[in-house]
Design an enzyme around this catalytic site. Sequence first.
Site: not given
Length: 343
Positions: A13, A153
Site C-alpha cells: 500500500i 494482529y
Amino acid sequence: MQTVLVTGSAGFIGFHLCRRLLKDGFRVIGLDAMTDYYDVALKEARLAQLPRSNAFVQITGQVEDEGLVMRLFQEHRPDYVIHLAAQAGVRYSIDNPRSYLESNICGSFEILEAGRAYPPRHMLLASTSSAYGANTAMPYRETDKADHQMSFYAATKKATESMAHSYAHLFDLPVTMFRFFTVYGPWGRPDMALFKFTKAILNGDPIDVYNHGDMKRDFTYIDDLVTGIRLLMDAVPQRPEDGVVPEGDSLSPVAPFRVVNIGNSEPVQLTDFIAAIETATGREAIRNLMPMQPGDVPATWADAALLLKLTGFVPSTDVGTGVAHFMRWYQDHYDTGKPSSDG
C-alpha cells in the site's frame, strides 16, 4: 510544496500511495524497515519505480526504534503523516506475536509521540477490518462496537485506535484511522491469497481453500484504496464544540478523531474470487479444502457511507477487473523479469 511522511513506504500500500502523492505534487518522506517477512527484492523493485528527486526521500529504519521518528518529524516537519508500517497478516500473528507488539504497538506509540512534539495538520493511521472481530451484523459500520478481536494482529490494531484517540483528546491532534478491507492488486504481498493462488495455479499446484470456500471478503482494489486515503487527507476531523456527533459519523465527541472504512461495499464469495483468478490465468485451480484457520472470520463487508459523505468517493472496481490488472503485472514481472507500470 507540502510534505507527507509515509511509513511502510516500500510496502504494497505504501508504494502505491507514495506514487500517487508524488504525482499529486507532494514532497514525500518514506520510511521502511525493509524486513524479510517476505521477499525484500519485491520491496526494492517497488522503490525502483519511484522517482529519485528532491521530492522523494527514502529512509531505511524501523518505526519502533526509539527516537528515529522523532528526528524525522523534527527535520522535515511533515504537514501530513500516513502511518502504514506494521507487522501484517492474521495467521503469522499466531506464531510470532511479539513482532506485532513491537511494530504495531510500540511503532505507533513513536508516531504519536512525534506528532505530539511536532503536530502535523492531519495524522492518518492504518487499522483493519479485522478490528470488527466477532461482529456478525453486516455491513460493518464505524459506529458499531468492536470489542472482540479474533487475532492478536487485530488486537494490536484496535489498541492503536485507542492509543490514537487518547492523543487526539489530550493534545488536540487530528487523527483519522482507516480500516482496510482485503486489499489486492499489482505489486501485492506474496503472503496474500491472490498472490499465493496465482502462483500455485500457474505452477499446477493445489491451493489451500479455508472453511471449504465458504468465506466472503470485501475485496478492495489498491487504486481505490489509495484514492480513499488521498481524499481523506483533506477531511480533517474537528473536535465538536458541543460534543454532538452527526448521526452515522464516527467522530469522537471529545476529540478530533474519526474511524473510516475503506471497502468495496460488496462481499464476494471466496469461490467466486478463485473463479476470477482461473479466468485470468486460463487454468483451473486444484482445491485443497481446509477448515477455518484460527483467528479468521467467515465474512467481512464494509459500509462505505461515511467515506462517501466525507470525500464523495467509494471504491467500485469489480473483482474481475482488479484480478485481470494483477495478472498482467504478475506475468510481466515474474515471466519477463521486467517490472510493470500497471496498477
